[in-house]
Design an enzyme around this catalytic site. Structure first.
Site, PDB file in Angstrom:
ATOM      1  N   GLU A 153       0.905  -1.240   0.003  1.00 29.79           N
ATOM      2  CA  GLU A 153       0.153  -0.076   0.029  1.00 29.79           C
ATOM      3  C   GLU A 153       0.699   1.168  -0.096  1.00 29.79           C
ATOM      4  O   GLU A 153       1.566   1.233   0.983  1.00 29.79           O
ATOM      5  CB  GLU A 153      -1.018  -0.179   1.336  1.00 29.79           C
TER       6      GLU A 153
ATOM      7  N   ASP B  38       5.231   4.466   3.619  1.00 29.23           N
ATOM      8  CA  ASP B  38       4.974   6.024   3.632  1.00 29.23           C
ATOM      9  C   ASP B  38       6.378   6.623   4.464  1.00 29.23           C
ATOM     10  O   ASP B  38       7.059   5.955   4.857  1.00 29.23           O
ATOM     11  CB  ASP B  38       3.650   6.379   4.510  1.00 29.23           C
TER      12      ASP B  38
ATOM     13  N   ASP C 293      -2.294  12.288  -2.701  1.00 30.96           N
ATOM     14  CA  ASP C 293      -2.415  13.661  -2.921  1.00 30.96           C
ATOM     15  C   ASP C 293      -2.617  14.010  -4.519  1.00 30.96           C
ATOM     16  O   ASP C 293      -1.775  13.328  -5.222  1.00 30.96           O
ATOM     17  CB  ASP C 293      -1.234  14.580  -2.448  1.00 30.96           C
TER      18      ASP C 293
ATOM     19  N   LYS D  35      -1.533  20.918  -9.670  1.00 31.75           N
ATOM     20  CA  LYS D  35      -0.900  21.911 -10.344  1.00 31.75           C
ATOM     21  C   LYS D  35      -0.065  21.436 -11.256  1.00 31.75           C
ATOM     22  O   LYS D  35       0.780  20.432 -10.704  1.00 31.75           O
ATOM     23  CB  LYS D  35       0.127  22.896  -9.257  1.00 31.75           C
TER      24      LYS D  35
ATOM     25  N   ASP E 162     -10.662  10.151  -3.844  1.00 35.32           N
ATOM     26  CA  ASP E 162     -11.997  10.890  -3.867  1.00 35.32           C
ATOM     27  C   ASP E 162     -11.787  12.008  -4.802  1.00 35.32           C
ATOM     28  O   ASP E 162     -12.597  12.702  -5.119  1.00 35.32           O
ATOM     29  CB  ASP E 162     -11.991  11.588  -2.480  1.00 35.32           C
TER      30      ASP E 162
HETATM   31  C1  LIG Z   1      -3.546  12.186   1.463  1.00 36.02           C
HETATM   32  S1  LIG Z   1      -2.682  10.930   2.412  1.00 36.02           S
HETATM   33  C2  LIG Z   1      -3.317   9.520   2.402  1.00 36.02           C
HETATM   34  C3  LIG Z   1      -3.137   8.583   3.464  1.00 36.02           C
HETATM   35  C4  LIG Z   1      -4.013   7.259   3.506  1.00 36.02           C
HETATM   36  N1  LIG Z   1      -3.754   6.302   2.450  1.00 36.02           N
HETATM   37  C5  LIG Z   1      -5.263   7.563   3.766  1.00 36.02           C
HETATM   38  O1  LIG Z   1      -6.111   7.121   2.761  1.00 36.02           O
HETATM   39  O2  LIG Z   1      -5.428   7.767   4.865  1.00 36.02           O
HETATM   40  C6  LIG Z   1      -1.287  10.730   1.473  1.00 36.02           C
HETATM   41  C7  LIG Z   1      -0.230  10.009   2.141  1.00 36.02           C
HETATM   42  O3  LIG Z   1       0.851   9.675   1.184  1.00 36.02           O
HETATM   43  C8  LIG Z   1       2.333   9.907   1.761  1.00 36.02           C
HETATM   44  N2  LIG Z   1       3.066  10.251   0.718  1.00 36.02           N
HETATM   45  C9  LIG Z   1       2.998  11.364  -0.364  1.00 36.02           C
HETATM   46  N3  LIG Z   1       3.989  11.219  -1.236  1.00 36.02           N
HETATM   47  C10 LIG Z   1       4.991  10.551  -0.717  1.00 36.02           C
HETATM   48  C11 LIG Z   1       5.944  10.005  -1.346  1.00 36.02           C
HETATM   49  N4  LIG Z   1       6.450  10.446  -2.423  1.00 36.02           N
HETATM   50  N5  LIG Z   1       6.642   8.773  -0.578  1.00 36.02           N
HETATM   51  C12 LIG Z   1       6.365   8.419   0.430  1.00 36.02           C
HETATM   52  N6  LIG Z   1       5.239   8.861   1.046  1.00 36.02           N
HETATM   53  C13 LIG Z   1       4.261   9.772   0.459  1.00 36.02           C
HETATM   54  C14 LIG Z   1       1.930  11.022   2.699  1.00 36.02           C
HETATM   55  O4  LIG Z   1       3.085  11.013   3.798  1.00 36.02           O
HETATM   56  C15 LIG Z   1       0.555  10.840   3.181  1.00 36.02           C
HETATM   57  O5  LIG Z   1       0.801   9.805   4.456  1.00 36.02           O
END
Ligand SMILES: C[S@@+](CC[C@H](N)C(=O)[O-])C[C@H]1O[C@@H](n2cnc3c(N)ncnc32)[C@H](O)[C@@H]1O
Length: 224
Positions: A52, A77, A126, A130, A162
């Site tokens: 994941e 993560d 995320d 942009k 979403d």
């Molecule tokens: C919007 S959160 C979603 C977290 C989880 N999947 C949820 O649905 O609750 C995005 C997660 O991706 C991690 N993340 C984003 N870009 C990353 C990267 N390049 N390498 C590692 N983690 C990343 C962030 O630290 C964050 O915890």
């Protein structure tokens, strides 16, 4: 979260046997001993390996691990204070088939060997809307190439989000590049047909979006 609390979680992560935090150097210089060995050294079995990516608090990894005891799950993560939650739950509840890897997803092909992974979930990434942020979008062509390297030839990808933007962007890219879309749903709780694990598990971010009545989308695909 306060910095004291974060530090406490970082320290606790170091005590968990299900948390792995290789340095960037270990990964890029190929001295990371688990690459290609996750099944034998960590899980001590030959079961399918599922990742994941961007696991946050690790809800998907933990819930899938409970649901599928004959598969191995790794939540990835960069934020250790977030996946601490999943690692602690898995430790306290003795769930042996889930682990957590702290790294940047950009380095994922340094942490896993070619063909080592059976399936990947990307949950609520995320969207990086942009233009300048396109390179950080987790389903762009560069990331897909990295995932393809570590996935088995018939390996499956799952994207749950979403973000209509992320859903549309990914579908367009998959169709345009000739990848195989196995299933797509733009509103998983209204439009029937999603796999059960898509509608039965909610992450932290998902529950926030559901409270705002946002549609949750899902794509299952193969990278060709
Ligand atoms: C919007 S959160 C979603 C977290 C989880 N999947 C949820 O649905 O609750 C995005 C997660 O991706 C991690 N993340 C984003 N870009 C990353 C990267 N390049 N390498 C590692 N983690 C990343 C962030 O630290 C964050 O915890």
């Amino acid at each position: 979260m306060g910095s004291k609390n974060k530090l406490k979680r970082f320290r606790e992560n170091e005590t968990f046997s299900n948390v792995f935090q290789p340095s960037r150097e270990e990964l890029v210089e190929s001295t990371f001993s688990l690459k290609g060995e996750w099944r034998s050294k960590v899980f001590k079995n030959d079961n399918p390996l599922v990742l994941e990516l961007g696991c946050g608090k690790g809800e998907y990894s933990v819930a899938l691990a409970q649901k599928y005891p004959n598969k191995n799950f790794i939540g990835v993560d960069i934020k250790g204070a977030r996946f601490w939650r999943g690692a602690k739950t898995a430790t306290e509840e003795n769930i042996p088939n889930v682990a957590f890897l702290r790294t940047q997803i950009e380095l994922i092909d340094h942490a896993f060997a070619n063909n080592e992974v059976d399936e990947i979930w990307i949950t609520f990434p995320d969207p990086q809307i942009k233009y300048k942020r396109t390179k950080h979008r987790m389903t762009n062509a560069v990331f897909l190439e990295r995932y393809k390297q570590i996935l088995k030839p018939d390996g499956v990808m799952n994207l749950k989000t979403d973000s209509e933007f992320m859903h549309g962007y990914t579908l367009g890219l998959l169709h345009g590049a000739g990848h195989e879309v196995l299933y797509a749903n733009h509103n998983v709780y209204k439009q029937e047909g999603s796999p059960e694990e898509v509608t039965s598990i909610q992450t932290f971010y998902e529950s926030q979006y559901l409270e705002k009545n946002k549609a949750i989308t899902y794509i299952k695909f193969k990278i060709k």
